[in-house]
Design a protein around this motif. Structure first.
Motif, PDB file in Angstrom:
ATOM      1  N   UNK A 152      46.869  48.536  25.096  1.00 49.50           N
ATOM      2  CA  UNK A 152      48.049  48.057  25.824  1.00 49.50           C
ATOM      3  C   UNK A 152      47.883  48.182  27.343  1.00 49.50           C
ATOM      4  N   UNK A 153      46.913  48.974  27.783  1.00 50.04           N
ATOM      5  CA  UNK A 153      46.696  49.154  29.221  1.00 50.04           C
ATOM      6  C   UNK A 153      45.495  48.354  29.732  1.00 50.04           C
ATOM      7  N   UNK A 154      44.984  47.440  28.920  1.00 50.08           N
ATOM      8  CA  UNK A 154      43.828  46.656  29.337  1.00 50.08           C
ATOM      9  C   UNK A 154      44.221  45.724  30.484  1.00 50.08           C
ATOM     10  N   UNK A 155      43.310  45.598  31.431  1.00 47.76           N
ATOM     11  CA  UNK A 155      43.540  44.678  32.539  1.00 47.76           C
ATOM     12  C   UNK A 155      42.236  43.988  32.901  1.00 47.76           C
ATOM     13  N   UNK A 156      42.355  42.822  33.470  1.00 52.66           N
ATOM     14  CA  UNK A 156      41.189  42.048  33.881  1.00 52.66           C
ATOM     15  C   UNK A 156      41.100  42.088  35.399  1.00 52.66           C
ATOM     16  N   UNK A 157      39.907  42.395  35.886  1.00 48.63           N
ATOM     17  CA  UNK A 157      39.674  42.482  37.324  1.00 48.63           C
ATOM     18  C   UNK A 157      39.035  41.201  37.831  1.00 48.63           C
ATOM     19  N   UNK A 158      39.203  40.953  39.106  1.00 47.85           N
ATOM     20  CA  UNK A 158      38.517  39.811  39.707  1.00 47.85           C
ATOM     21  C   UNK A 158      37.067  40.199  39.967  1.00 47.85           C
ATOM     22  N   UNK A 159      36.234  39.212  40.167  1.00 48.90           N
ATOM     23  CA  UNK A 159      34.816  39.499  40.405  1.00 48.90           C
ATOM     24  C   UNK A 159      34.597  40.144  41.766  1.00 48.90           C
ATOM     25  N   UNK A 160      35.598  40.093  42.632  1.00 47.41           N
ATOM     26  CA  UNK A 160      35.491  40.706  43.949  1.00 47.41           C
ATOM     27  C   UNK A 160      36.139  42.092  44.020  1.00 47.41           C
ATOM     28  N   UNK A 161      36.720  42.553  42.930  1.00 48.80           N
ATOM     29  CA  UNK A 161      37.391  43.853  42.915  1.00 48.80           C
ATOM     30  C   UNK A 161      36.369  44.967  43.181  1.00 48.80           C
ATOM     31  N   UNK A 162      36.684  45.889  44.081  1.00 53.61           N
ATOM     32  CA  UNK A 162      35.747  46.972  44.382  1.00 53.61           C
ATOM     33  C   UNK A 162      35.370  47.804  43.151  1.00 53.61           C
ATOM     34  N   UNK A 163      36.312  48.012  42.225  1.00 52.26           N
ATOM     35  CA  UNK A 163      36.008  48.772  41.010  1.00 52.26           C
ATOM     36  C   UNK A 163      34.976  48.031  40.171  1.00 52.26           C
ATOM     37  N   UNK A 164      35.162  46.742  39.979  1.00 54.56           N
ATOM     38  CA  UNK A 164      34.204  45.952  39.204  1.00 54.56           C
ATOM     39  C   UNK A 164      32.834  45.971  39.861  1.00 54.56           C
ATOM     40  N   UNK A 165      32.789  45.786  41.156  1.00 52.54           N
ATOM     41  CA  UNK A 165      31.507  45.766  41.865  1.00 52.54           C
ATOM     42  C   UNK A 165      30.815  47.127  41.813  1.00 52.54           C
ATOM     43  N   UNK A 166      31.584  48.210  41.904  1.00 49.77           N
ATOM     44  CA  UNK A 166      30.986  49.548  41.866  1.00 49.77           C
ATOM     45  C   UNK A 166      30.437  49.881  40.486  1.00 49.77           C
ATOM     46  N   UNK A 167      31.133  49.445  39.443  1.00 49.16           N
ATOM     47  CA  UNK A 167      30.734  49.805  38.080  1.00 49.16           C
ATOM     48  C   UNK A 167      29.673  48.864  37.538  1.00 49.16           C
TER      49      UNK A 167
END
Length: 171
Positions: A152-167
């Protein structure tokens, strides 16, 4: 916290001493109230300095493998200067060393710890284990010792999101 109180008192005493010196050098032409006013301004200036340097101080204590992925700045009505210069009150960090990468069905999944530092009366640090699917950019928290996914807490990040880029780009 006691050290900040002691430092604020000494900053106030030092500024009040400067007020006393200025009053003496002016031949007592400056009003007497200049001494407590400068003392109060010294204490206020010390506190503002500590609050604005909190983020830089905490950042300097992080290990080399930590990547800051979010910084939260706020303005508060009881600190009117923060409307002109917002103050950092929280930030989130991912430790690259603690990431676990798995490939399942051709998709890269990364499990990582997200730390959140918050400036409060007593600084607080919280952490949560997260799982990110790098192919779909979906992330969700894992709870408990068995690391159950909270769908229920799933979310989709943008390709430019710092979290996505870091991980996903560094893992």
């Amino acid at each position: 916290m006691i050290w900040h109180l002691i430092a604020a008192i000494f900053a106030g005493l030092g500024a009040a001493g400067i007020g006393l010196l200025l009053r003496t050098l002016s031949g007592k032409r400056l009003p007497r109230w200049i001494i407590p006013v400068l003392g109060g301004l010294g204490m206020l200036g010390y506190q503002i300095n500590v609050e604005y340097n909190w983020y830089e101080h905490k950042r300097s204590l992080l290990p080399e493998t930590a990547r800051i992925v979010q910084v939260q700045e706020d303005a508060m009505f009881w600190r009117p200067w923060t409307y002109l210069f917002p103050m950092t009150t929280a930030f989130s960090v991912v430790d690259e060393q603690g990431m676990t990468t798995r490939v399942q069905e051709g998709e890269k999944h990364v499990e990582f710890l997200l730390y959140r530092f918050e400036k409060q009366l007593q600084d607080s640090v919280s952490h949560q284990t997260w799982l990110m699917n790098c192919a779909t950019r979906e992330t969700l928290p894992l709870e408990g010792e068995e690391r159950r996914p909270r769908l229920d807490a799933m979310r989709r990040l943008s390709s430019e999101a710092p979290l996505y880029r870091a991980v996903c780009t560094e893992a």
